[in-house]
Write a protein that holds these residues in place. Structure first.
Motif, short mmCIF file in Angstrom:
data_model
loop_
_atom_site.label_atom_id
_atom_site.label_comp_id
_atom_site.label_asym_id
_atom_site.label_seq_id
_atom_site.Cartn_x
_atom_site.Cartn_y
_atom_site.Cartn_z
N THR A 53 0.84 -1.19 0.00
CA THR A 53 0.00 0.00 0.00
C THR A 53 0.88 1.24 0.00
O THR A 53 1.99 1.23 0.54
CB THR A 53 -0.98 0.00 1.20
N LEU A 54 0.38 2.28 -0.63
CA LEU A 54 1.09 3.55 -0.70
C LEU A 54 0.60 4.41 0.46
O LEU A 54 -0.47 5.00 0.39
CB LEU A 54 0.82 4.22 -2.05
N THR A 55 1.35 4.44 1.55
CA THR A 55 0.97 5.16 2.77
C THR A 55 1.51 6.58 2.74
O THR A 55 2.35 6.91 1.89
CB THR A 55 1.52 4.45 4.02
N PRO A 56 1.09 7.42 3.68
CA PRO A 56 1.68 8.77 3.77
C PRO A 56 3.19 8.74 3.99
O PRO A 56 3.88 9.71 3.70
CB PRO A 56 0.96 9.39 4.96
N ASP A 57 3.71 7.62 4.50
CA ASP A 57 5.15 7.49 4.74
C ASP A 57 5.88 6.73 3.64
O ASP A 57 7.04 6.38 3.79
CB ASP A 57 5.39 6.79 6.09
N GLY A 58 5.18 6.42 2.56
CA GLY A 58 5.78 5.68 1.46
C GLY A 58 5.17 4.30 1.31
O GLY A 58 4.16 3.97 1.93
N VAL A 59 5.80 3.49 0.50
CA VAL A 59 5.30 2.14 0.21
C VAL A 59 5.54 1.22 1.41
O VAL A 59 6.64 1.17 1.95
CB VAL A 59 5.98 1.56 -1.05
N VAL A 60 4.48 0.52 1.81
CA VAL A 60 4.58 -0.50 2.85
C VAL A 60 4.03 -1.79 2.25
O VAL A 60 2.87 -1.82 1.80
CB VAL A 60 3.79 -0.11 4.12
N MET A 61 4.83 -2.82 2.23
CA MET A 61 4.38 -4.10 1.69
C MET A 61 3.45 -4.77 2.69
O MET A 61 3.57 -4.57 3.91
CB MET A 61 5.57 -5.00 1.36
N THR A 62 2.50 -5.55 2.18
CA THR A 62 1.50 -6.23 3.02
C THR A 62 1.55 -7.74 2.74
O THR A 62 0.61 -8.30 2.17
CB THR A 62 0.08 -5.67 2.74
N PRO A 63 2.62 -8.39 3.14
CA PRO A 63 2.81 -9.81 2.80
C PRO A 63 1.71 -10.73 3.35
O PRO A 63 1.45 -11.78 2.77
CB PRO A 63 4.17 -10.16 3.40
N ASP A 64 1.05 -10.32 4.42
CA ASP A 64 -0.04 -11.15 4.95
C ASP A 64 -1.22 -11.22 3.98
O ASP A 64 -2.05 -12.12 4.08
CB ASP A 64 -0.53 -10.61 6.29
N ASP A 65 -1.30 -10.28 3.06
CA ASP A 65 -2.38 -10.26 2.07
C ASP A 65 -2.02 -10.97 0.78
O ASP A 65 -2.89 -11.18 -0.08
CB ASP A 65 -2.79 -8.82 1.76
N ASP A 66 -0.74 -11.32 0.60
CA ASP A 66 -0.31 -11.98 -0.64
C ASP A 66 -1.18 -13.21 -0.91
O ASP A 66 -1.43 -14.02 -0.03
CB ASP A 66 1.16 -12.39 -0.57
N GLY A 67 -1.65 -13.30 -2.15
CA GLY A 67 -2.51 -14.41 -2.57
C GLY A 67 -3.98 -14.18 -2.28
O GLY A 67 -4.83 -14.95 -2.75
N GLY A 68 -4.32 -13.15 -1.52
CA GLY A 68 -5.71 -12.91 -1.13
C GLY A 68 -6.46 -11.95 -2.02
O GLY A 68 -7.66 -11.76 -1.86
N VAL A 69 -5.77 -11.31 -2.96
CA VAL A 69 -6.41 -10.35 -3.85
C VAL A 69 -6.68 -11.02 -5.19
O VAL A 69 -5.80 -11.68 -5.75
CB VAL A 69 -5.55 -9.08 -4.03
N LEU A 70 -7.91 -10.87 -5.67
CA LEU A 70 -8.30 -11.40 -6.97
C LEU A 70 -8.58 -10.23 -7.91
O LEU A 70 -8.99 -9.16 -7.47
CB LEU A 70 -9.55 -12.26 -6.86
N ILE A 71 -8.37 -10.47 -9.19
CA ILE A 71 -8.63 -9.44 -10.20
C ILE A 71 -9.57 -9.99 -11.27
O ILE A 71 -9.65 -11.19 -11.51
CB ILE A 71 -7.35 -8.91 -10.86
#
Length: 176
Positions: A133-151
């Motif tokens: 996610t692109l936070t106010p402090d820059g990019v923060v990876m969200t590895p706990d969500d990997d594989g959970g997003v569908l397109i």
């Protein structure tokens, strides 16, 4: 089935919808979850007792690799416990798919374990690359969500590489 934009929902409609979603998600539905579902188009299934199904699609911006995409992000997909396994989820998602394909570069959603088979059956596919996610402090990876997003691909994203990094815009609560 009713299609309503958030601005068409009265205060009573919103209260009834929140109560339905809270019940459908076994009281694990926060105010921030509801906020994520607002601002777009709601597909609402009803019977004589009230709401029995809901899904909404809201606009978000996702960054795939170096490209920014206007995305129809699907939120708050639920069917009342007493009405499950009757095809209501498919009907809700059919309308959502139509909206995404007509209005956005890409469809995306954070899939629950229970909902995943519904989406996969309809042609949604897993994003295989890393998520962040692109936070106010820059990019923060969200590895706990990997594989959970569908397109859901559209004409303009047919050849998109799902192994790229995918970033979502920052928001309160669950970012995906």
């Amino acid at each position: 089935m009713r299609l309503r934009h958030t601005h068409e929902l009265t205060d009573d409609d919103r209260a009834a919808l929140f109560a339905f979603l809270d019940e459908a998600f076994a009281h694990d539905f926060e105010a921030s979850d509801f906020d994520h579902a607002l601002g777009g188009v709601h597909v609402i299934a009803e019977d004589s007792d009230g709401v029995v199904g809901h899904a909404s699609v809201v606009q978000r911006q996702l960054i795939a690799g170096d490209d920014v995409h206007r995305v129809g992000y699907v939120e708050a997909v639920a069917v009342a416990a007493r009405m499950r396994r009757r095809g209501i989820g498919d009907v809700l998602m059919s309308r959502i798919d139509e909206i995404v394909l007509a209005a956005y570069d890409l469809g995306a959603l954070g899939a629950s374990d229970d909902g995943r088979p519904l989406y996969l059956r309809r042609g949604w596919e897993p994003w295989t690359g890393p998520l962040g996610t692109l936070t106010p402090d820059g990019v923060v990876m969200t590895p706990d969500d990997d594989g959970g997003v569908l397109i859901l691909r559209t004409r303009s994203t047919q050849h998109m590489d799902t192994a790229m990094r995918l970033l979502c815009d920052w928001r309160a609560g669950d970012v995906w």
